[in-house]
Write a protein that holds these residues in place. Structure first.
Motif, PDB file in Angstrom:
ATOM      1  N   ILE A  91      -2.486  -8.890   0.734  1.00 17.72           N
ATOM      2  CA  ILE A  91      -1.079  -9.014   0.742  1.00 17.72           C
ATOM      3  C   ILE A  91      -0.680  -7.065   0.785  1.00 17.72           C
ATOM      4  CG2 ILE A  91      -0.282 -11.172  -0.417  1.00 17.72           C
ATOM      5  CD1 ILE A  91       0.612  -9.678  -2.419  1.00 17.72           C
ATOM      6  N   LEU A  92      -2.010  -6.630   0.288  1.00 16.78           N
ATOM      7  CA  LEU A  92      -1.475  -4.539   0.142  1.00 16.78           C
ATOM      8  C   LEU A  92      -1.076  -4.242   1.704  1.00 16.78           C
ATOM      9  CD1 LEU A  92      -2.972  -2.802  -1.179  1.00 16.78           C
ATOM     10  CD2 LEU A  92      -4.912  -2.528  -0.168  1.00 16.78           C
ATOM     11  N   ASN A  93      -1.471  -4.740   2.986  1.00 18.05           N
ATOM     12  CA  ASN A  93      -0.951  -3.814   3.532  1.00 18.05           C
ATOM     13  C   ASN A  93      -0.274  -4.683   4.608  1.00 18.05           C
ATOM     14  OD1 ASN A  93      -2.752  -1.933   4.187  1.00 18.05           O
ATOM     15  ND2 ASN A  93      -4.548  -3.486   3.755  1.00 18.05           N
ATOM     16  N   PHE A  96       0.996  -1.049   0.021  1.00 15.80           N
ATOM     17  CA  PHE A  96      -0.065  -0.074  -0.227  1.00 15.80           C
ATOM     18  C   PHE A  96       0.978   0.906  -0.022  1.00 15.80           C
ATOM     19  CE2 PHE A  96      -2.596   2.790   2.164  1.00 15.80           C
ATOM     20  CZ  PHE A  96      -3.757   3.417   1.431  1.00 15.80           C
ATOM     21  N   GLU A  97       1.930   1.171   0.915  1.00 11.72           N
ATOM     22  CA  GLU A  97       2.608   2.194   0.767  1.00 11.72           C
ATOM     23  C   GLU A  97       3.629   2.451  -0.364  1.00 11.72           C
ATOM     24  OE1 GLU A  97       5.237   1.877   4.222  1.00 11.72           O
ATOM     25  OE2 GLU A  97       3.320   1.986   6.240  1.00 11.72           O
ATOM     26  N   GLU A  98       4.232   1.883  -1.163  1.00 12.05           N
ATOM     27  CA  GLU A  98       4.460   1.420  -2.357  1.00 12.05           C
ATOM     28  C   GLU A  98       4.014   2.124  -3.143  1.00 12.05           C
ATOM     29  OE1 GLU A  98       8.361   0.618  -3.956  1.00 12.05           O
ATOM     30  OE2 GLU A  98       8.147  -0.145  -1.949  1.00 12.05           O
ATOM     31  N   LEU A  99       2.466   1.803  -3.799  1.00 10.36           N
ATOM     32  CA  LEU A  99       1.754   2.386  -4.795  1.00 10.36           C
ATOM     33  C   LEU A  99       2.038   3.879  -3.981  1.00 10.36           C
ATOM     34  CD1 LEU A  99      -1.184  -0.689  -4.720  1.00 10.36           C
ATOM     35  CD2 LEU A  99       1.130  -0.063  -6.423  1.00 10.36           C
ATOM     36  N   ILE A 100       1.491   4.207  -2.802  1.00 15.10           N
ATOM     37  CA  ILE A 100       0.950   5.364  -2.748  1.00 15.10           C
ATOM     38  C   ILE A 100       2.851   6.505  -3.363  1.00 15.10           C
ATOM     39  CG2 ILE A 100       0.909   7.737  -0.882  1.00 15.10           C
ATOM     40  CD1 ILE A 100      -0.428   5.191   0.674  1.00 15.10           C
TER      41      ILE A 100
END
Length: 461
Positions: free
Chosen positions: A125-127, A92-96
């Protein structure tokens, strides 16, 4: 215009490369281990550490002249080792981070992330911490980051090395859809199964030159059987073995026996296969008892003289500055050294003995890793994705070696999503789910009908 290579010269290519890839199409790039496929991808994406000359043009624009933001939105690369793709704690942080860096409108980031996660089927697996993901889950996460950048050209280097077949087919469907929607997709793989229904073209890198292959590989299904359970002596026994990861139950094995010989563990990505290996090797905490030849496994130095393993990422296993030192060729065991020299000649690596392992291609690193482990004195060897980055010729070579060692009394426990090299090798097929392990009587395997080890030059123009 598409993707055009003009006069590309590099130390790894014998002659300048002039080649145009089909635009708005899905192309499979093949070639033997060490032929330069990953290096070619890195040149195209302008992330190569090797010097080169020539031009890479996409729709008439020279990629080297684009700004970094323009470049990543023009050509995106999925590396062979997904760990090289991440900078943040979770997906999630990688996508942001990725979307902010390419200037995606802030108010649309949440919507874009939801779209990418749905497209790549990676909600689960998002978080989760990236370092806790399985190899296959990391590949899915890296693919999601690539999709978020939405480049015109997608370069995917061995994206299925650790991915189960169900996910492989899902991703192939997504890539085919991308090409249908106007993207140029070029994927490098050694496993040629399943591609017939998805790819538009096939290109081979051989002797430093690119040539189109006009026979797209087809596949057939074949069934293989396990030996009768308990037809060999016991190797490991697991009694009420449970393991947690990220404070969540990962697997629970009530009562299971692994027998001496060659066993292969099957299972979906993230079910805990690699974690089970780490548990057997006493690197992972677990509850319950694992016994080996009747004795409870305990972490002590003497254990690793008899029990050793190959991890998924070969580079994590190297501890010395050259191949010569890594293979300990200055040791007194002349028979062992002779076998290693024969293998190095077979793989055309004898000239690389004084190189660092990190100067090798991904496939060559895997060859070095397997040579180091297979020539050890261990009586039990655990192999986690041993065929990642290997061509058919190398797979066949090491499978023959494993069978010879089994006949001398050694045992092997293998995790692999690439099953066709193992068709005539495995004694026991084992399936792993979150509920535990079970012996499988028969397994259906997809087998490509054209192998890279066969001479396909007659099919190229």
């Amino acid at each position: 215009m598409g993707l055009e290579l003009r006069g590309i010269q590099s130390p790894i290519f014998s002659e300048p490369i002039d080649f145009t890839f089909h635009e708005q199409a899905f192309t499979l790039l093949v070639g033997s281990s060490g032929s330069g496929k990953s290096s070619l991808f890195q040149v195209i994406a302008q992330v190569s550490s090797l010097p080169y000359s020539g031009q890479v043009l996409i729709d008439g624009s020279e990629v080297s002249q684009l700004s970094i933001v323009e470049r990543v939105q023009t050509v995106g690369i999925l590396f062979q080792n997904p760990n090289h793709q991440f900078t943040m704690e979770n997906l999630f942080e990688e996508l942001i981070f990725t979307l902010e860096n390419i200037g995606h409108p802030l108010q649309e980031i949440d919507t874009k992330i939801a779209e990418v996660v749905r497209q790549c089927r990676c909600e689960a697996i998002l978080n989760r911490p990236i370092h806790h993901l399985s190899g296959g889950e990391k590949q899915k996460a890296a693919l999601a980051v690539l999709f978020a950048m939405n480049p015109r050209v997608y370069l995917l280097d061995e994206p299925f090395a650790s991915i189960d077949r169900k996910s492989r087919l899902e991703i192939l469907e997504i890539l085919k859809e991308l090409a249908s929607n106007g993207k140029t997709v070029i994927l490098c793989d050694h496993d040629l199964s399943d591609y017939e229904a998805y790819i538009d073209h096939m290109v081979e890198l051989r002797d430093g030159q690119l040539r189109e292959v006009f026979q797209i590989p087809s596949s057939e299904m074949t069934q293989v059987s396990s030996k009768e359970v308990a037809s060999s002596p016991e190797l490991f026994h697991m009694d009420r073995v449970t393991c947690e990861l990220d404070h969540r139950p990962l697997f629970s094995i009530a009562d299971f026996t692994i027998y001496q010989g060659i066993s292969c563990i099957l299972g979906d990505n993230g079910v805990g296969k690699s974690t089970l290996f780490r548990s057997i090797l006493q690197f992972q905490k677990y509850k319950g008892l694992i016994t080996w030849k009747g004795k409870v496994l305990k972490k002590k130095k003497s254990l690793y003289r008899d029990l050793t393993g190959v991890v998924q990422e070969a580079e994590k296993q190297f501890i010395r500055v050259s191949l010569r030192e890594e293979l300990q060729l200055d040791g007194p065991d002349s028979e062992r050294n002779q076998r290693i020299f024969q293998a190095l000649q077979y793989f055309d690596l004898e000239q690389a003995l004084d190189k660092s392992p990190y100067q090798l291609s991904g496939g060559q690193q895997k060859i070095l890793q397997l040579l180091t482990i297979l020539t050890s004195k261990a009586s039990v060897i655990l192999l986690d994705e041993p065929f990642a980055g290997l061509d058919d010729r190398a797979c066949h070579y090491f499978c023959q070696w494993i069978v010879e060692e089994r006949n001398q009394g050694r045992s092997f426990l293998i995790i692999s999503h690439r099953l066709d090299p193992l068709i005539s090798v495995v004694d026991y097929w084992i399936e792993m789910t979150s509920q535990g392990l079970s012996h499988v009587k028969e397994v259906t395997i997809t087998k490509p009908l054209i192998s890279q080890s066969s001479n396909i030059q007659g099919e190229v123009r």
